[in-house]
Design a protein around this motif. Structure first.
Motif, short mmCIF file in Angstrom:
data_model
loop_
_atom_site.label_atom_id
_atom_site.label_comp_id
_atom_site.label_asym_id
_atom_site.label_seq_id
_atom_site.Cartn_x
_atom_site.Cartn_y
_atom_site.Cartn_z
N UNK A 54 0.80 -1.23 0.00
CA UNK A 54 0.00 0.00 0.00
C UNK A 54 0.83 1.27 0.00
N UNK A 55 2.16 1.14 0.15
CA UNK A 55 3.01 2.33 0.22
C UNK A 55 2.97 3.12 -1.08
N UNK A 56 3.04 2.42 -2.21
CA UNK A 56 3.06 3.16 -3.48
C UNK A 56 1.77 3.94 -3.68
N UNK A 57 0.62 3.31 -3.40
CA UNK A 57 -0.65 4.02 -3.57
C UNK A 57 -0.72 5.27 -2.71
N UNK A 58 -0.20 5.19 -1.48
CA UNK A 58 -0.20 6.35 -0.60
C UNK A 58 0.70 7.44 -1.16
N UNK A 59 1.85 7.04 -1.75
CA UNK A 59 2.73 8.04 -2.37
C UNK A 59 2.03 8.72 -3.53
N UNK A 60 1.40 7.94 -4.40
CA UNK A 60 0.76 8.52 -5.58
C UNK A 60 -0.39 9.45 -5.19
N UNK A 61 -1.08 9.15 -4.10
CA UNK A 61 -2.19 10.01 -3.64
C UNK A 61 -1.70 11.19 -2.80
N UNK A 62 -0.38 11.28 -2.58
CA UNK A 62 0.15 12.39 -1.79
C UNK A 62 -0.10 12.26 -0.32
N UNK A 63 -0.20 11.03 0.19
CA UNK A 63 -0.51 10.79 1.60
C UNK A 63 0.73 10.53 2.45
N UNK A 64 1.92 10.57 1.83
CA UNK A 64 3.16 10.45 2.61
C UNK A 64 3.80 11.83 2.65
N UNK A 65 3.78 12.45 3.80
CA UNK A 65 4.17 13.86 3.91
C UNK A 65 5.64 14.08 3.59
N UNK A 66 6.50 13.18 4.07
CA UNK A 66 7.94 13.31 3.83
C UNK A 66 8.47 11.97 3.30
N UNK A 67 8.22 11.66 2.05
CA UNK A 67 8.67 10.36 1.53
C UNK A 67 10.18 10.24 1.56
N UNK A 68 10.71 9.11 2.02
CA UNK A 68 12.17 8.94 2.11
C UNK A 68 12.80 8.84 0.74
#
Length: 306
Positions: A54-68
């Motif tokens: 589910x990490x990629x989907x969260x990244x694409x939706x802009x739900x990871x505030x500070x992606x590593x």
């Protein structure tokens, strides 16, 4: 973070990526129409070694505030992004550029057009990578170096400019006047900052190890007030092999196609050397309150006898 443009970019590049090139079967037809490119679940599978489902989907939706950086680099690799596209991904996701290229060879690969640019400069000029390894120079640059530099072919510049500025005993004692004030602390501070910016660079780690093993450089390199990043516009004393003593000014820039690299143009003015103003170590005024005097006050007259 620009969520709308981040989502648009990632969706577009997923659609352009052939799943069969990433080890998947062709994407099945969904609702009567073919699905282009990689799906979000497929991207998650590619990232599963380092990240939760589910990490990629969260990244694409802009739900990871500070992606590593590791996540952004893995996504860039699996989507086949070039360096420009990867930089845009970083800017959209974090607001900052990446600190290192995805392809390590890009950090040491200089485009041929830069040599033509250097050849058109009359002042001494050169280009290094992030670890000060010399990549290109013009005809004026080697003229400043003596012919007796240890390990350097006569008529050629040293292979590493940081070694020459900070670690070569010949340079420190003969060609850099006031080295302990004008060259040593500033060059070693640059090295310290570069190691922080590129902790995985083996050449920088090697220079750091040399500095720590050098009895002259070590006390400077380990000093807590060593805070300096770049030499742009600095003017320092220099002994030029052909032109004699004088003052050199450093005009510094970074080629966009060479992450962490440096372009230095060095106008040199032969003549009198100006003693530099000590920039290091800085002596700050003490903030401690003065101690009260330990001496006992003189005895006052006994009023009873007046």
């Amino acid at each position: 973070m620009n969520r709308r443009e981040l989502k648009s970019m990632l969706e577009r590049h997923r659609a352009l990526t052939d799943p069969t090139e990433r080890g998947f079967h062709p994407t099945p037809v969904r609702r009567g129409r073919p699905v282009d490119g990689l799906s979000q679940p497929q991207m998650d599978m590619l990232l599963l070694h380092d990240f939760a489902a589910g990490t990629y989907g969260r990244l694409e939706r802009g739900q990871i505030e500070h992606p590593p950086a590791l996540l952004l680099d893995q996504v860039s690799k699996h989507l086949g992004l070039n360096e420009d596209e990867r930089t845009v991904l970083y800017l959209l996701a974090t607001g900052e550029k990446p600190t290192h290229p995805l392809d390590p060879q890009q950090a040491v690969r200089l485009k041929p057009t830069w040599q033509a640019a250097l050849d058109g400069i009359s002042h001494m000029a050169y280009i290094t990578d992030a670890a000060w390894n010399l990549l290109a120079w013009n005809a004026s640059f080697p003229r400043m170096f003596p012919d007796d530099v240890p390990g350097v072919e006569p008529g050629m510049p040293p292979g590493n400019i940081m070694w020459w500025m900070a670690l070569c005993e010949t340079a420190r004692t003969r060609y850099f006047p006031y080295w302990e004030v004008s060259w040593g602390p500033l060059a070693l501070a640059q090295l310290k900052a570069a190691v922080l910016a590129h902790p995985d660079n083996e050449d920088l780690r090697g220079l750091e190890a040399q500095a720590l093993a050098d009895p002259v450089a070590r006390p400077i390199y380990t000093h807590p007030e060593l805070e300096y990043v770049h030499p742009d516009s600095d003017t320092r004393p220099l002994l030029h092999r052909e032109l004699g003593p004088g003052m050199v000014t450093m005009c510094a820039a970074e080629p966009f196609s060479l992450p962490g690299g440096r372009l230095l143009i060095l106008p040199f003015a032969p003549g009198e050397i100006t003693p530099p103003t000590p920039l290091w170590p800085q002596r700050r005024p003490s903030r401690r309150r003065p101690r009260p005097s330990s001496a006992r006050p003189e005895a006052t007259a006994d009023r009873s006898k007046l």
